[in-house]
Scaffold this active site. Structure first.
Site, PDB file in Angstrom:
ATOM      1  N   LEU A  83     -71.088  43.980  40.829  1.00  0.00           N
ATOM      2  CA  LEU A  83     -70.615  43.464  42.116  1.00  0.00           C
ATOM      3  C   LEU A  83     -69.707  42.259  41.941  1.00  0.00           C
ATOM      4  O   LEU A  83     -68.781  42.046  42.716  1.00  0.00           O
ATOM      5  CB  LEU A  83     -71.816  43.066  42.989  1.00  0.00           C
ATOM      6  CG  LEU A  83     -72.721  44.205  43.479  1.00  0.00           C
ATOM      7  CD1 LEU A  83     -73.887  43.638  44.259  1.00  0.00           C
ATOM      8  CD2 LEU A  83     -71.932  45.184  44.327  1.00  0.00           C
ATOM      9  N   GLY A  84     -69.980  41.456  40.950  1.00  0.00           N
ATOM     10  CA  GLY A  84     -69.170  40.249  40.754  1.00  0.00           C
ATOM     11  C   GLY A  84     -69.597  39.532  39.499  1.00  0.00           C
ATOM     12  O   GLY A  84     -70.583  39.877  38.840  1.00  0.00           O
ATOM     13  N   GLU A  85     -68.836  38.508  39.137  1.00  0.00           N
ATOM     14  CA  GLU A  85     -69.166  37.731  37.959  1.00  0.00           C
ATOM     15  C   GLU A  85     -68.580  36.339  38.090  1.00  0.00           C
ATOM     16  O   GLU A  85     -67.693  36.081  38.895  1.00  0.00           O
ATOM     17  CB  GLU A  85     -68.632  38.396  36.691  1.00  0.00           C
ATOM     18  CG  GLU A  85     -67.115  38.547  36.641  1.00  0.00           C
ATOM     19  CD  GLU A  85     -66.666  39.256  35.381  1.00  0.00           C
ATOM     20  OE1 GLU A  85     -67.336  39.092  34.345  1.00  0.00           O
ATOM     21  OE2 GLU A  85     -65.657  39.977  35.435  1.00  0.00           O
TER      22      GLU A  85
ATOM     23  N   GLU B 145     -73.540  37.258  35.923  1.00  0.00           N
ATOM     24  CA  GLU B 145     -72.994  38.401  36.640  1.00  0.00           C
ATOM     25  C   GLU B 145     -73.958  38.850  37.729  1.00  0.00           C
ATOM     26  O   GLU B 145     -75.152  38.533  37.696  1.00  0.00           O
ATOM     27  CB  GLU B 145     -72.735  39.560  35.674  1.00  0.00           C
ATOM     28  CG  GLU B 145     -71.738  39.231  34.572  1.00  0.00           C
ATOM     29  CD  GLU B 145     -71.618  40.354  33.551  1.00  0.00           C
ATOM     30  OE1 GLU B 145     -72.482  41.268  33.568  1.00  0.00           O
ATOM     31  OE2 GLU B 145     -70.682  40.316  32.728  1.00  0.00           O
ATOM     32  N   VAL B 146     -73.420  39.600  38.699  1.00  0.00           N
ATOM     33  CA  VAL B 146     -74.232  40.217  39.746  1.00  0.00           C
ATOM     34  C   VAL B 146     -74.018  41.720  39.665  1.00  0.00           C
ATOM     35  O   VAL B 146     -72.877  42.191  39.713  1.00  0.00           O
ATOM     36  CB  VAL B 146     -73.843  39.692  41.145  1.00  0.00           C
ATOM     37  CG1 VAL B 146     -74.737  40.325  42.211  1.00  0.00           C
ATOM     38  CG2 VAL B 146     -73.939  38.181  41.204  1.00  0.00           C
TER      39      VAL B 146
ATOM     40  N   ASP C 233     -70.393  28.595  52.755  1.00  0.00           N
ATOM     41  CA  ASP C 233     -69.424  29.681  52.572  1.00  0.00           C
ATOM     42  C   ASP C 233     -69.761  30.835  53.501  1.00  0.00           C
ATOM     43  O   ASP C 233     -69.783  32.000  53.090  1.00  0.00           O
ATOM     44  CB  ASP C 233     -69.392  30.141  51.118  1.00  0.00           C
ATOM     45  CG  ASP C 233     -68.171  31.006  50.813  1.00  0.00           C
ATOM     46  OD1 ASP C 233     -67.263  31.066  51.671  1.00  0.00           O
ATOM     47  OD2 ASP C 233     -68.118  31.621  49.734  1.00  0.00           O
TER      48      ASP C 233
ATOM     49  N   GLN D  73     -68.732  32.169  35.791  1.00  0.00           N
ATOM     50  CA  GLN D  73     -68.791  31.567  34.473  1.00  0.00           C
ATOM     51  C   GLN D  73     -70.207  31.542  33.899  1.00  0.00           C
ATOM     52  O   GLN D  73     -70.398  31.457  32.695  1.00  0.00           O
ATOM     53  CB  GLN D  73     -68.243  30.149  34.530  1.00  0.00           C
ATOM     54  CG  GLN D  73     -69.146  29.188  35.291  1.00  0.00           C
ATOM     55  CD  GLN D  73     -68.517  27.841  35.423  1.00  0.00           C
ATOM     56  OE1 GLN D  73     -67.577  27.658  36.150  1.00  0.00           O
ATOM     57  NE2 GLN D  73     -69.049  26.899  34.700  1.00  0.00           N
ATOM     58  N   PHE D  74     -71.242  31.624  34.751  1.00  0.00           N
ATOM     59  CA  PHE D  74     -72.603  31.534  34.249  1.00  0.00           C
ATOM     60  C   PHE D  74     -73.302  32.878  34.163  1.00  0.00           C
ATOM     61  O   PHE D  74     -74.360  32.985  33.551  1.00  0.00           O
ATOM     62  CB  PHE D  74     -73.432  30.590  35.126  1.00  0.00           C
ATOM     63  CG  PHE D  74     -72.902  29.194  35.149  1.00  0.00           C
ATOM     64  CD1 PHE D  74     -72.932  28.412  34.012  1.00  0.00           C
ATOM     65  CD2 PHE D  74     -72.355  28.666  36.301  1.00  0.00           C
ATOM     66  CE1 PHE D  74     -72.440  27.121  34.028  1.00  0.00           C
ATOM     67  CE2 PHE D  74     -71.863  27.383  36.326  1.00  0.00           C
ATOM     68  CZ  PHE D  74     -71.899  26.611  35.185  1.00  0.00           C
TER      69      PHE D  74
END
Length: 842
Positions: A555-557, A562-563, A698, A559-560
Site C-alpha cells: 500500500l505504501g512505504e 512499509e504498509v 492530515d 523511510q522507516f
C-alpha cells in the site's frame, strides 16, 4: 497508526537529518551516468552507472574488478553531485539480478570531498568509520550519517574481513547545501571544570585539521543540531556533557574576542548570519556582546568592517539564535570577531543566508589554433557601429511604448503602488519572524519555562531556511518573511517559544509527544499526560502468527518501513469480544500490516512500540482498529483493519452523483444522503479523537477508508502512497506538507490543534461533496495557496475560499465556511459539526 505527513525525530533543527532525507538521484535517474565513476569494474555490464539503488539494469549492480581484501580500500564507487549537498542518509543494496547474482558488501566506508582534491573519511560521533552493510543481495539497508556530511563528491568503499567478491547499488539522501559554506577556521574548543568534573566543548566532528586551532573543515557548527538550554545535556545519546556546543573562555583570549573565519564556494551577497548561542548566565555563559565582521570579495579584505551588538539578556537563560544583518555585503570569505559578554561563550550552529553574486567574469584566454575571431576572444575587436545604432533605435522605441503604457495605466499602477507601500510600512514596523517551527518536521525537548518572546535579532523563522533566498525560488520566501509577526500577547498566538532547536508546538496548548511512523510520517499528536497514562500499561492486543499472513500488495512505504495489504487467517480468534467481523469464521480477513524495517534506529523502534500501546486503546467505530501485533521478532509489525472499498478519495472518484447524467453513462452512483452519512461518520471519528485531545494533522478523503454500506473509518495511509504524492507540497526537496488541507496558522505558525483539524475537515467535506473530482484550490498553484494563507492572516477580505459544490445546500456550505474562520476560537467543535450534519439530514 502514523497520522502525520512528515518525519519527526528528537533533536532536529530546521535543516537537519530529520528534514533533509530525500533521494538525490541515483535511483530516480537525476544523477547522470557521467557523474558516476568507479575504481574498476568486472565488465561493461557491471560498470559504475549500474550502481543505482533498486535498479536491475546491466548485470544488476556495480562490481569492482578485483575481490575486496581485508584492510584494503582500493575499490570505490564515486558520485559527483555537481554542487554541495547536506547528506544525512545512505542506502546500499547488493547484486540480485533476478536471483542470478548474490554479491553484496557486508561493510563499507565513506569518503567525501567538497572540491574533488581533499578527501575526508567519514566517522560517526564515536569515531568509528566502518558502516554495517547488507546481509543479502536484495534488501535495501538504510543508514543514518551521524553526523551528516557536506560534500559534492562521495565515495562508497567496500570493506571485508576476508577476501570476497562484492557488488553494490547505492543512493544518497539529503538536500542541497544552500549556505555555500565550505570551511570555517576557529580556535579549538576548550574545557570547563564543573563541580569537579571536566566538560569538553571541542568540535568533535570537525573534518579539518585540529591542533591549536581548527582549519579548513566543517563540523558541529554546521551539522544541523542545536544545543539545549542546559549545555550539560545533549540531543545525542551516549556522549559527554557539553557535546552540542563549541565553547571558549575569555581567559584564553586577551583581546576579548574569538575570531572565526568562514570560506564560501563563491562570491555571495550576504543578508544575514544566524548564531545559536547558549545563555546560561548562572554558569557565567552568555551570548556574544558584539560581533565585528570583515569581508573579502577578491584578494583583499575590506577596510571597513560591519559591527553588530545584540541586546544582552540577563533574564532568560534559554539558548537562542541571534540574527546578524550582513547588509548585502559581497564576499567569498568572512572573518568575524565575537566579543565575550561573560566568562564563557558557546555556539552550536552558525548559518548564513545569501544570494549567489551575479556579475560578469573575465573572459577566458583565446583557444590555440587557427579560426575566425569571435566575441569571446579578447585579442580581436569587431566593428560594432551598426549594432550600436540598431540598439539605440530599439531603446527609443521601447521608451516610447513604456511611456504610452504608463499614461494608459497610470491610475491602476498608482493604486497598486499605494497598496504595496502600505504593506511595506506594515512589514517594516513589525519585522516578520514567523514561527513555522522545525517541530512541524521534528520534535524534541520542550522547556515550558522558556517562553519569552525573541527579539528581532533572535528571530527564528524556519521559513528563512525552508524557502531559501535563492533565484530559483522567490515568491513564497518573500511572502512568508514579510508577513507581520504574531505578537506573543495575541490571543491567537498563545504561549509560543523560539522554535529553532527545541520547541514543541503547543498543540491544544498542551505538551505533546510525537511518534515517528513507519511510513515516514507521525502518529497523532498525543498530549504528554495522555501518553504517560497509556504507555504505562501492557499492550492490549495479542501476538499474531506471521505464517497466517498472506501478502496481497504494497500500500505504501516510507523511510522507516512499509504498509502491506494482507489476508489474515484465523483473525477472529484474536479479537476483543466487543469487535467482530462481518464474515464467517473460516474466511481470511483483509488487513493492513505496518512493518518496521529491521535496520530502523532505536528511536523508531521505541516509538513503534509506544504507538502500538496507544493504538490498542483507540476504540471507536469510525477509527481504524489495531487488531494484533508481531513484536516477538523482527521485523516488528502491527496489524490494523482494512476496508474492502479502499480509501474515500478513490471510492468517490469511481462514482457519480445520482441523476440523468449517471443514468446515461451507466456509472455507479452515490446519493446525497449517503455522502452526508459518510461525512457525519468522519465528524464522529474526529469527535472521538478530539475528546482525547489527539490531533490528526492530515485529515483528508485519502485518509478515510470505506467499508460495506458506506461505513467510514479514519486511517493514515495517504502520505505513504505514491498515488497521493501530488497532494503533498515539497519545499525545495525537504519538507512535505499537505498545504491545500492545512489551516493558515498551521502553515504560517506551525500550530496544530483540534481547530486546525476542524479546518481540514471543512476541506474533506468539500472533497466529499465534489466526488473528489479535483484537488482543493485546483485553480491555484502551490505558491498561490501559501500566499492565500497570508491573506487569511491579514484578514483584509482578499482571501479565496473553496467554492460551494453543486450538490451542497447552503446549510452545509455554512458549516464549511465556519470551519475556515480565521479566528480558531470561532470555529465549531467536532461535536457541533457532528450535530449540525445530523440535523441537515432530517
Amino acid at each position: 497508526m502514523s497520522m502525520l505527513y512528515i518525519v519527526s525525530l528528537t533533536g532536529c533543527s530546521y535543516l537537519s537529518a530529520c528534514v533533509c532525507r530525500y533521494p538525490l538521484g541515483m535511483s530516480g535517474g537525476q544523477i547522470q551516468d557521467e557523474d558516476i565513476s568507479a575504481s574498476s569494474q568486472w565488465s561493461e555490464s557491471t560498470a559504475a552507472r549500474y550502481g543505482r539503488l533498486d535498479f536491475e539494469e546491466g548485470d544488476g549492480a556495480w562490481c569492482p574488478e578485483r575481490t575486496v581484501e581485508p584492510d584494503s580500500l582500493k575499490e570505490f564507487l564515486q558520485i559527483d553531485l555537481r554542487s554541495l549537498h547536506f547528506i544525512t542518509l545512505v542506502g546500499t543494496q547488493g547484486r540480485h539480478a533476478g536471483g542470478i547474482g548474490n554479491e553484496f558488501a557486508q561493510m563499507y566506508k565513506i569518503k567525501y570531498s567538497r572540491d574533488g582534491s581533499r578527501w575526508i573519511s567519514w566517522r560517526n560521533r564515536q569515531g568509528e568509520q566502518v558502516i554495517e552493510g547488507n546481509r543479502n543481495a536484495y534488501d535495501i539497508m538504510l543508514k543514518d550519517l551521524e553526523p551528516p556530511i557536506i560534500a559534492r563528491f562521495v565515495r562508497f568503499m567496500p570493506v571485508s574481513d576476508h577476501s570476497m567478491n562484492v557488488c553494490m547499488r547505492v543512493e544518497l539522501y539529503g538536500c542541497e547545501w544552500l549556505d555555500g559554506l565550505v570551511s570555517y577556521n576557529a580556535p579549538a574548543g576548550e574545557q570547563m571544570s564543573l563541580e569537579g568534573q571536566p566538560v569538553h566543548f571541542n568540535d568533535s566532528v570537525y573534518d579539518g585539521a585540529v591542533i591549536y586551532s581548527m582549519t579548513e573543515g566543517l563540523g558541529q557548527l554546521t551539522d544541523g543540531m542545536c544545543g539545549l538550554d542546559d549545555f550539560t545535556h545533549s540531543h545525542v545519546y551516549n556522549v559527554w556533557p557539553g557535546y552540542d556546543y563549541v565553547g571558549w573562555t575569555n581567559e584564553s583570549f586577551p583581546n576579548g574576542y574569538v575570531e572565526i573565519m568562514f570560506e564560501f564556494d563563491r562570491t555571495r551577497n550576504f543578508t544575514t548570519m544566524k548564531v545559536h548561542c547558549n545563555n546560561m548566565f548562572t554558569r557565567h555563559i552568555k551570548a556574544f556582546r558584539q560581533v565585528v565582521c570583515y569581508f573579502r570579495s577578491e584578494a583583499d579584505w575590506e577596510a571597513t568592517p560591519l559591527s553588530f551588538s545584540p541586546v544582552v539578556d540577563d533574564v532568560n537563560p534559554s539558548a537562542r539564535f541571534i540574527t546578524v544583518s550582513l547588509a548585502n555585503h559581497m564576499a567569498s570569505a568572512m572573518k568575524c570577531h565575537f566579543y565575550f559578554a561573560d566568562t564563557w561563550m558557546m555556539f552550536s550552529e552558525i548559518t548564513f543566508q545569501s544570494d549567489t553574486a551575479m556579475y560578469n567574469t573575465t573572459l577566458a584566454p583565446p583557444k590555440t589554433g587557427s579560426g575566425p575571431p569571435t566575441r569571446d576572444d579578447p585579442t580581436h575587436k569587431i566593428d560594432d557601429s551598426n549594432t550600436r545604432i540598431l540598439i539605440g533605435c530599439l531603446v527609443a522605441i521601447i521608451f516610447i511604448l513604456v511611456a504610452i503604457i504608463v499614461i494608459i495605466l497610470w491610475r491602476q499602477v498608482w493604486q497598486k503602488m499605494l497598496e504595496k507601500a502600505s504593506r511595506r510600512m506594515l512589514d517594516d514596523e513589525l519585522t516578520a519572524s514567523l514561527s513555522l517551527q522545525s517541530e512541524t518536521f521534528a520534535y524534541s525537548h520542550n522547556n515550558p519555562s522558556s517562553s519569552s518572546a525573541p527579539s528581532e535579532q533572535e528571530s527564528s523563522s524556519t521559513y528563512e531556511r525552508i524557502f531559501p533566498l535563492g533565484p530559483d525560488y522567490q515568491e513564497p520566501s518573500r511572502l512568508i518573511r514579510k508577513l507581520p509577526e504574531f505578537s506573543h500577547s495575541s490571543e491567537e498566538a498563545g504561549d509560543m517559544k523560539s522554535p529553532y532547536c527545541d520547541g514543541v508546538p503547543h498543540y491544544a496548548e498542551a505538551d505533546i509527544v510525537n511518534l515517528q511512523g513507519v511510513t515516514g510520517g507521525n502518529t497523532y499528536a498525543v498530549p504528554a499526560l495522555t501518553m504517560d497514562l497509556l504507555s504505562g500499561k501492557d499492550v492490549a492486543v495479542e501476538e499474531f502468527p506471521r505464517k497466517l499472513l498472506t501478502f496481497k500488495e504494497k500500500l505504501g512505504e516510507g523511510q522507516f518501513g512499509e504498509v502491506h495489504l494482507c489476508e489474515a487467517e484465523g483473525m477472529q480468534e484474536f479479537m476483543d469480544e466487543d469487535f467482530s467481523f462481518d464474515i464467517s469464521d473460516n474466511q481470511p480477513v483483509l488487513v493492513a500490516v505496518k512493518m518496521l524495517r529491521a535496520d530502523a534506529n532505536k528511536n523508531a523502534r521505541n516509538d513503534f512500540l509506544k504507538e502500538i500501546k496507544i493504538m490498542s486503546r483507540l476504540k471507536d467505530p469510525n477509527i481504524i482498529r489495531l487488531l494484533a501485533v508481531c513484536i516477538c521478532s523482527d521485523p516488528l509489525c502491527m496489524i490494523t483493519e482494512y476496508m474492502e472499498n479502499g480509501d474515500l478519495n478513490q471510492f468517490l472518484s469511481r462514482h457519480e452523483p445520482e441523476g440523468q447524467l449517471a443514468l446515461i453513462s451507466n456509472a455507479p452512483t452515490v446519493s446525497y444522503s449517503n455522502l452526508c452519512y459518510m461525512a457525519t461518520q468522519i465528524a464522529s471519528g474526529m469527535r472521538y479523537l478530539s475528546s482525547l485531545n489527539f490531533v490528526h494533522r492530515d485529515l483528508a478523503t485519502r485518509n478515510c477508508l470505506v467499508g460495506k454500506n458506506y461505513t467510514i473509518k479514519i486511517a493514515d495511509f495517504g502520505m505513504s502512497r505514491n498515488l497521493y504524492s501530488g497532494d503533498y507540497y515539497r519545499i525545495q526537496g525537504r519538507a512535505v506538507l499537505p498545504i491545500r488541507w492545512m489551516s493558515w496558522e498551521s502553515i504560517l505558525l506551525g500550530k496544530f490543534t483540534t481547530a486546525s483539524d476542524v479546518w481540514a475537515f471543512g476541506v474533506t467535506l468539500w472533497e466529499t461533496l465534489t466526488f473528489c473530482n479535483e484537488q482543493p484550490y485546483s485553480q491555484l498553484t502551490d505558491e498561490q495557496v501559501i500566499e492565500n494563507t497570508g491573506e487569511f492572516f491579514r484578514d483584509q477580505k482578499r482571501q479565496v475560499y473553496l467554492p460551494q459544490p453543486v450538490l451542497c445546500p447552503d446549510s452545509v456550505y455554512k458549516i464549511m465556511l465556519n470551519c475556515w474562520r480565521r479566528n480558531t476560537k470561532e470555529r465549531p467543535s467536532f461535536q457541533e459539526i457532528h450535530r449540525a450534519l445530523l440535523e441537515s439530514q432530517t
